[in-house]
Design an enzyme around this catalytic site. Structure first.
Site, mmCIF file in Angstrom:
data_model
loop_
_atom_site.group_PDB
_atom_site.id
_atom_site.type_symbol
_atom_site.label_atom_id
_atom_site.label_comp_id
_atom_site.label_asym_id
_atom_site.label_seq_id
_atom_site.Cartn_x
_atom_site.Cartn_y
_atom_site.Cartn_z
ATOM 1 N N ASP A 28 0.848 -1.195 0.000
ATOM 2 C CA ASP A 28 0.000 0.000 0.000
ATOM 3 C C ASP A 28 0.882 1.243 0.000
ATOM 4 O O ASP A 28 1.879 1.324 0.717
ATOM 5 C CB ASP A 28 -0.934 -0.016 1.211
ATOM 6 C CG ASP A 28 -2.080 0.960 1.076
ATOM 7 O OD1 ASP A 28 -3.234 0.512 0.928
ATOM 8 O OD2 ASP A 28 -1.816 2.190 1.109
ATOM 9 N N ASN A 85 -12.908 -3.178 2.438
ATOM 10 C CA ASN A 85 -13.785 -2.025 2.597
ATOM 11 C C ASN A 85 -14.795 -1.999 1.452
ATOM 12 O O ASN A 85 -14.428 -2.211 0.295
ATOM 13 C CB ASN A 85 -12.955 -0.733 2.599
ATOM 14 C CG ASN A 85 -12.041 -0.633 3.808
ATOM 15 O OD1 ASN A 85 -12.378 -1.109 4.891
ATOM 16 N ND2 ASN A 85 -10.879 -0.035 3.633
ATOM 17 N N VAL A 94 -10.964 3.026 -3.615
ATOM 18 C CA VAL A 94 -10.594 2.552 -4.953
ATOM 19 C C VAL A 94 -11.614 1.500 -5.378
ATOM 20 O O VAL A 94 -11.814 0.493 -4.689
ATOM 21 C CB VAL A 94 -9.176 1.959 -4.972
ATOM 22 C CG1 VAL A 94 -8.859 1.392 -6.358
ATOM 23 C CG2 VAL A 94 -8.133 3.014 -4.589
ATOM 24 N N HIS A 98 -10.333 -5.248 -3.393
ATOM 25 C CA HIS A 98 -8.994 -5.560 -2.893
ATOM 26 C C HIS A 98 -9.086 -5.983 -1.448
ATOM 27 O O HIS A 98 -9.960 -5.518 -0.703
ATOM 28 C CB HIS A 98 -8.055 -4.363 -3.052
ATOM 29 C CG HIS A 98 -8.617 -3.069 -2.546
ATOM 30 N ND1 HIS A 98 -9.551 -2.342 -3.271
ATOM 31 C CD2 HIS A 98 -8.421 -2.395 -1.402
ATOM 32 C CE1 HIS A 98 -9.873 -1.259 -2.588
ATOM 33 N NE2 HIS A 98 -9.214 -1.277 -1.443
ATOM 34 N N HIS A 100 -7.039 -5.899 2.031
ATOM 35 C CA HIS A 100 -5.907 -5.333 2.762
ATOM 36 C C HIS A 100 -5.344 -6.419 3.671
ATOM 37 O O HIS A 100 -6.096 -7.039 4.453
ATOM 38 C CB HIS A 100 -6.356 -4.181 3.668
ATOM 39 C CG HIS A 100 -6.877 -2.963 2.962
ATOM 40 N ND1 HIS A 100 -6.131 -1.818 2.788
ATOM 41 C CD2 HIS A 100 -8.092 -2.702 2.407
ATOM 42 C CE1 HIS A 100 -6.851 -0.902 2.162
ATOM 43 N NE2 HIS A 100 -8.057 -1.416 1.925
HETATM 44 P P1 AMP Z 1 -9.729 1.360 0.153
HETATM 45 O O1 AMP Z 1 -9.766 2.655 0.907
HETATM 46 O O2 AMP Z 1 -10.132 0.151 0.928
HETATM 47 O O3 AMP Z 1 -10.432 1.487 -1.189
HETATM 48 O O4 AMP Z 1 -8.184 1.101 -0.133
HETATM 49 C C1 AMP Z 1 -7.485 1.688 -1.165
HETATM 50 C C2 AMP Z 1 -6.039 1.647 -0.777
HETATM 51 O O5 AMP Z 1 -5.276 1.859 -1.943
HETATM 52 C C3 AMP Z 1 -5.613 2.696 0.234
HETATM 53 O O6 AMP Z 1 -5.094 2.066 1.401
HETATM 54 C C4 AMP Z 1 -4.559 3.500 -0.502
HETATM 55 O O7 AMP Z 1 -3.499 3.920 0.318
HETATM 56 C C5 AMP Z 1 -4.113 2.516 -1.556
HETATM 57 N N1 AMP Z 1 -3.538 3.089 -2.765
HETATM 58 C C6 AMP Z 1 -4.028 4.120 -3.497
HETATM 59 N N2 AMP Z 1 -3.242 4.353 -4.555
HETATM 60 C C7 AMP Z 1 -2.249 3.423 -4.510
HETATM 61 C C8 AMP Z 1 -1.117 3.155 -5.325
HETATM 62 N N3 AMP Z 1 -0.851 3.862 -6.442
HETATM 63 N N4 AMP Z 1 -0.303 2.142 -4.971
HETATM 64 C C9 AMP Z 1 -0.542 1.435 -3.856
HETATM 65 N N5 AMP Z 1 -1.593 1.636 -3.040
HETATM 66 C C10 AMP Z 1 -2.424 2.631 -3.359
#
Ligand code: AMP
Length: 112
Positions: A28, A85, A94, A98, A100
């Protein structure tokens, strides 16, 4: 194309820790724990609420992959957390399903 599809396609750089035909795992960009890895399906599903029965095997592979990475990261015995999430109140930012993988420290419960 989702942000994570761009990472899968190597259009955006990421610190990739695992890849197979179905899944990609990378660190992340804003880690919330010493180990914070995202495990994503290469085929984008927007969120778990939109998964369908045909996605069951892929969803299982995401969990098994996360558990395998926890072992390779050395946090399997100390403990770890898997988080998915979903939607606004769930903290989703995003729109590409995914998992975590968080660990490397004691994690509080419940989440804030
Ligand atoms: P969520 O909030 O569950 O949708 O998680 C999205 C995650 O993607 C967050 O923890 C962000 O820090 C992570 N994230 C966003 N952009 C990137 C990126 N380019 N590379 C790696 N992680 C990312």
């Amino acid at each position: 194309m989702t942000l994570f599809e761009k990472i899968v396609a190597r259009e955006i750089p990421a610190d990739i820790v695992f890849e197979d035909g179905d899944c990609l795992a990378f660190r992340d960009i804003s880690p919330k724990a010493p180990v914070h890895i995202l495990v994503v399906p290469k085929r984008a599903i927007p969120r778990v609420a939109e998964a369908v029965p045909e996605d069951a095997a892929l969803l299982g592979r995401l969990l098994l992959t996360a558990a395998r990475i926890a072992k390779s990261e050395g946090i399997s015995d100390s403990g770890f957390r898997l988080v998915v999430n979903n939607g606004g109140d769930g903290g989703e930012t995003v729109t590409h399903l995914h998992v975590h993988l968080l660990g490397g420290r004691a994690l509080g419960w419940p989440p804030g």
